[in-house]
Design an enzyme around this catalytic site. Sequence first.
Site, mmCIF file in Angstrom:
data_model
loop_
_atom_site.group_PDB
_atom_site.id
_atom_site.type_symbol
_atom_site.label_atom_id
_atom_site.label_comp_id
_atom_site.label_asym_id
_atom_site.label_seq_id
_atom_site.Cartn_x
_atom_site.Cartn_y
_atom_site.Cartn_z
ATOM 1 N N SER A 12 0.820 -1.205 0.000
ATOM 2 C CA SER A 12 0.000 0.000 0.000
ATOM 3 C C SER A 12 0.859 1.262 0.000
ATOM 4 C CB SER A 12 -0.898 0.003 1.241
ATOM 5 O OG SER A 12 -0.105 -0.108 2.402
ATOM 6 N N THR A 47 -5.618 2.598 7.554
ATOM 7 C CA THR A 47 -7.029 2.314 7.792
ATOM 8 C C THR A 47 -7.390 2.274 9.279
ATOM 9 O OG1 THR A 47 -6.537 -0.049 7.677
ATOM 10 C CG2 THR A 47 -7.233 1.005 5.644
ATOM 11 N N ILE A 125 6.422 -3.078 24.906
ATOM 12 C CA ILE A 125 6.356 -1.616 24.997
ATOM 13 C C ILE A 125 4.877 -1.239 25.118
ATOM 14 C CG2 ILE A 125 6.827 0.562 23.789
ATOM 15 C CD1 ILE A 125 9.063 -0.924 22.276
ATOM 16 N N PRO A 126 4.500 -0.487 26.160
ATOM 17 C CA PRO A 126 3.076 -0.170 26.348
ATOM 18 C C PRO A 126 2.602 0.904 25.372
ATOM 19 C CG PRO A 126 4.378 0.821 28.095
ATOM 20 C CD PRO A 126 5.341 0.092 27.214
ATOM 21 N N ALA A 127 2.444 0.550 24.119
ATOM 22 C CA ALA A 127 1.984 1.481 23.086
ATOM 23 C C ALA A 127 1.490 0.649 21.910
ATOM 24 C CB ALA A 127 3.123 2.400 22.649
ATOM 25 N N THR A 132 4.563 -1.464 11.613
ATOM 26 C CA THR A 132 5.667 -2.270 12.144
ATOM 27 C C THR A 132 5.769 -3.639 11.470
ATOM 28 O OG1 THR A 132 4.155 -2.800 13.932
ATOM 29 C CG2 THR A 132 5.839 -1.181 14.395
ATOM 30 N N GLY A 133 4.633 -4.188 11.035
ATOM 31 C CA GLY A 133 4.685 -5.480 10.343
ATOM 32 C C GLY A 133 5.412 -5.334 9.010
ATOM 33 N N ASP A 134 5.048 -4.297 8.272
ATOM 34 C CA ASP A 134 5.667 -4.055 6.966
ATOM 35 C C ASP A 134 7.146 -3.731 7.115
ATOM 36 O OD1 ASP A 134 3.141 -4.361 5.795
ATOM 37 O OD2 ASP A 134 2.664 -2.264 6.164
HETATM 38 N N1 PLP Z 1 -1.313 -0.707 4.724
HETATM 39 C C1 PLP Z 1 -2.410 -0.034 5.083
HETATM 40 C C2 PLP Z 1 -3.179 0.716 4.051
HETATM 41 C C3 PLP Z 1 -2.816 -0.041 6.426
HETATM 42 O O1 PLP Z 1 -3.923 0.622 6.761
HETATM 43 C C4 PLP Z 1 -2.057 -0.759 7.387
HETATM 44 C C5 PLP Z 1 -2.454 -0.766 8.791
HETATM 45 O O2 PLP Z 1 -3.324 -0.049 9.240
HETATM 46 C C6 PLP Z 1 -0.931 -1.462 6.945
HETATM 47 C C7 PLP Z 1 -0.587 -1.403 5.608
HETATM 48 C C8 PLP Z 1 -0.067 -2.367 7.771
HETATM 49 O O3 PLP Z 1 0.349 -2.049 8.977
HETATM 50 P P1 PLP Z 1 1.247 -3.069 9.842
HETATM 51 O O4 PLP Z 1 2.626 -3.068 9.227
HETATM 52 O O5 PLP Z 1 1.200 -2.462 11.185
HETATM 53 O O6 PLP Z 1 0.634 -4.434 9.762
#
Ligand code: PLP
Length: 208
Positions: A12, A47, A125-127, A132-134
């Site tokens: 994205s 999102t 970490i309390p947040a 972070t996944g990406d």
């Molecule tokens: N891409 C879009 C459009 C998102 O809205 C989100 C999370 O809200 C993500 C990617 C991935 O986020 P994460 O790396 O935290 O899983």
Amino acid sequence: PSETGRVLSIQSHTVQGYVGNKAAVFPLQLLGYDVDPINSVQFSNHTGYPTFKGQVLNGQQLWDLIEGLEANDLLYYTHLLTGYIGSVSFLDTILKVIDKLRSVNPKLVYEDQPPQQFKIVIPKIPAYFTGTGDLTTALLLGWSNKYPDDLDRASELAVSSLQALLHRTVNDYKSVGFDPQSSSLEIRLIQSKDDICNPQVNYKAEKY
Ligand code: PLP
């Protein structure tokens, strides 16, 4: 180690904030990779906000881009990275893209499973963060390709970068009087570039 590569990153794009390609492209570039981003969606923001607006690509639109690259012999990639996908037809077309990329480079790396078992203990970490996944998958790709026979080391480097970035993010929010538990935090990606280029390994992998 200096091995790098050419990464096609299909994720994205958000105008504001760092998720998807905005979270993956910069760190991979800092680690020395050529990264070609295809934006599966273009949204105003991630999102998790109360609202978002923007565009979603369909499968044909993805395929158009692949055909354009192919027509100019530009489809040689060492790695494929995928993330958030906004439509079913786009997801179906990703399967065609994998076959196409493999026909150009049979050694294309898409999914790698850890042949070794280990764990890295990190304090909670309390947040709450997004992106972070990406970022984690980008860092793991970046380091595991540099240390192909030492996934422990690659993971320690990736985790150490991420932890430094998360602590910086929390501290920056706190320093302006913002409660880091009150809503999701945008990661401080650009400000953490030194932690991405030269991570200090403070978290060690343990075999089990
Ligand atoms: N891409 C879009 C459009 C998102 O809205 C989100 C999370 O809200 C993500 C990617 C991935 O986020 P994460 O790396 O935290 O899983």
